[in-house]
Design an enzyme around this catalytic site. Structure first.
Site, PDB file in Angstrom:
ATOM      1  N   SER A  49       1.007  -1.197  -0.041  1.00 12.33           N
ATOM      2  CA  SER A  49      -0.166  -0.046   0.108  1.00 12.33           C
ATOM      3  C   SER A  49       0.781   1.271  -0.199  1.00 12.33           C
ATOM      4  CB  SER A  49      -0.815  -0.111   1.323  1.00 12.33           C
ATOM      5  OG  SER A  49      -0.219  -0.316   2.299  1.00 12.33           O
ATOM      6  N   ASP A 338      -3.906   7.788   7.949  1.00 15.00           N
ATOM      7  CA  ASP A 338      -4.954   6.800   8.546  1.00 15.00           C
ATOM      8  C   ASP A 338      -3.963   6.063   9.303  1.00 15.00           C
ATOM      9  OD1 ASP A 338      -3.655   4.773   7.096  1.00 15.00           O
ATOM     10  OD2 ASP A 338      -5.584   4.391   5.897  1.00 15.00           O
ATOM     11  N   HIS A 341      -0.995   4.729   7.296  1.00 13.22           N
ATOM     12  CA  HIS A 341      -0.377   5.191   6.299  1.00 13.22           C
ATOM     13  C   HIS A 341      -0.017   6.467   6.256  1.00 13.22           C
ATOM     14  CE1 HIS A 341      -3.035   1.613   4.828  1.00 13.22           C
ATOM     15  NE2 HIS A 341      -1.860   1.344   4.127  1.00 13.22           N
TER      16      HIS A 341
END
Ligand SMILES: *[C@@H]1O[C@H](CO)[C@@H](O)[C@H](O)[C@H]1NC(C)=O
Ligand SMILES: *[C@@H]1O[C@H](CO)[C@@H](O)[C@H](O)[C@H]1NC(C)=O
Ligand SMILES: *[C@@H]1O[C@H](CO)[C@@H](O)[C@H](O)[C@H]1NC(C)=O
Length: 384
Positions: A49, A338, A341
């Site tokens: 990610s 978040d 991340h």
């Protein structure tokens, strides 16, 4: 015979949908097409990610592994692209610094080779068992790369495809999810191996992919070591309200970070022409978490978006079970967007360090140096 030369000059191309390109077709005397694209070497992106530009929008998965809803992407084009941040990610900035257009996910329906491909998948690990069935693991990403290589040969001919692969830079961020997954009860592989063995398997699988790319001609690789995943809002909240990091996880990450440079030095001995860069993501991340104001941030420990302690619940966007969440006013004040991340601003700072940093932060090469090896001094001309 007719000579056709097609020159395509692409502008700053955000998404293919918004892309404006100029197509000039000149008719001459023998069958020859030339595509005038980017001046830079290509960029191929593998991993998780930290690099995923929307791959998981196009696979069958759950919202836990997607970020294609508000407020993700709210600072970038003001719509969610699937990136796990408020805006752009490391590879987006690297592409910009290299003079490439934004690189689309390989699985994007509009994907067409235009200087690179992004195979990275949020939640994906180096081990196939990690979040199996919900993500594109590194091995499958490699299979997709091979498919693309075939497409390049068909489109541009063997010789040009070979050059693209040889001169490209390969960015890899893989392993973080294997270590996060190891903390879950589902991790049979973790439970049946020592920490050293587990780290050895993660690095072994990354090494396998590197060797495979190298056997196809690739030589220039950019790695990030494990970031401080034990100190992100989610794991910090798991560790309790004392404010401490998730120590056990960090120990595992540190084992990885000691083993990775050794593995890469070994590859450099074994593989012809192999050149690499490692970015010390762990320390760059820790510095910002512990001293946010030194780097222009206001908050290091708490997420911009989420709920609960440190906003460490992975509820940003309200589509992962928990519907209520808090969202900060200005994500650029936060190191972390978040529960897991980095914010766009953090991504930009990391990308700058990867591009032009020096040891011990980035080395032995930085990405600028890797892009400058085999530098294309002419506009690509693909003949067939
Ligand atoms: C997607 O996953 C769900 C849940 O596992 C499954 O029921 C469904 O058949 C899958 N769809 C496709 C197209 O694979
Ligand atoms: C790659 O990972 C698998 C588990 O997914 C493991 O069995 C295998 O030994 C690893 N490969 C290497 C070269 O370490
Ligand atoms: C955050 O998650 C924990 C554990 O899943 C849950 O008990 C708690 O209620 C959540 N916090 C909020 C604010 O919903």
């Amino acid at each position: 015979m007719m000579k056709m030369s097609i020159s395509l000059s692409s502008h700053i191309c955000l998404f293919t949908l918004l892309c404006s390109s100029l197509l000039v077709i000149a008719v001459g005397t023998d069958a020859q097409f030339s595509w005038h694209g980017s001046r830079a070497n290509a960029l191929f992106i593998f991993g998780d990610s930290i690099f995923d530009a929307g791959t998981n929008d196009f696979i069958n998965t759950t919202t836990d592994f997607q970020a294609n809803f508000f407020p993700y992407g709210k600072s970038f084009l003001s719509y969610p692209t699937g990136r796990f941040s408020n805006g752009r990610l490391i590879p987006d900035f690297i592409a910009e610094f290299a003079g490439l257009p934004l690189i689309l996910p390989y699985l994007h329906p509009e994907f067409r080779f235009n200087g690179g491909a992004n195979f990275a998948s949020g939640g994906g690990g180096a081990l196939v068992e990690t979040y199996e069935g919900l993500v594109v693991n590194l091995k499958t990403q490699m299979t997709q790369f091979k498919k693309l290589e075939k497409q390049l040969k068909r489109e541009f001919g063997d010789e040009e495809a070979r050059k693209i692969v040889l001169e490209a830079v390969y960015l890899i961020s893989s392993g973080g999810n294997d270590y996060l997954f190891s903390t879950s009860a589902n991790s049979v592989v973790f439970q049946s191996h020592s920490h050293e063995e587990y780290v050895g398997m993660v690095i072994g699988n990354v090494t396998t992919v590197v060797k495979d790319i190298h056997s196809r001609g690739g030589q220039k690789f950019g790695f990030v070591n494990m970031g401080p995943l034990g100190c992100v809002p989610h794991t910090r909240a798991l560790a309790g309200s004392s404010g401490a990091c998730f120590g056990e996880l960090n120990e595992l990450l540190k084992l990885h970070n000691r083993a990775l440079p050794k593995a890469l030095e070994k590859l450099a001995d074994e593989l012809d022409g192999f050149k690499y860069s490692i970015f010390d993501h762990f320390n760059a991340g820790m510095q910002r978490i512990n001293n946010p104001s030194k780097f222009g941030f206001k908050e290091g420990k708490m997420a911009c978006c989420g709920s609960g302690l440190y906003r460490g619940n992975y509820s940003c966007g309200g589509k992962r079970g928990e519907t209520d969440y808090e969202l900060c006013k200005d994500p650029s004040e936060y190191v972390t967007f978040d529960a897991f991340h980095p914010s766009e601003r953090t991504h930009r700072q990391f990308a700058e360090l990867m591009w032009s940093g020096r040891p011990p932060t980035t080395g032995p090469y930085n990405l600028r140096a890797l892009f400058n090896l085999h530098k294309q001094n002419y506009i690509w001309t693909f003949l067939r």
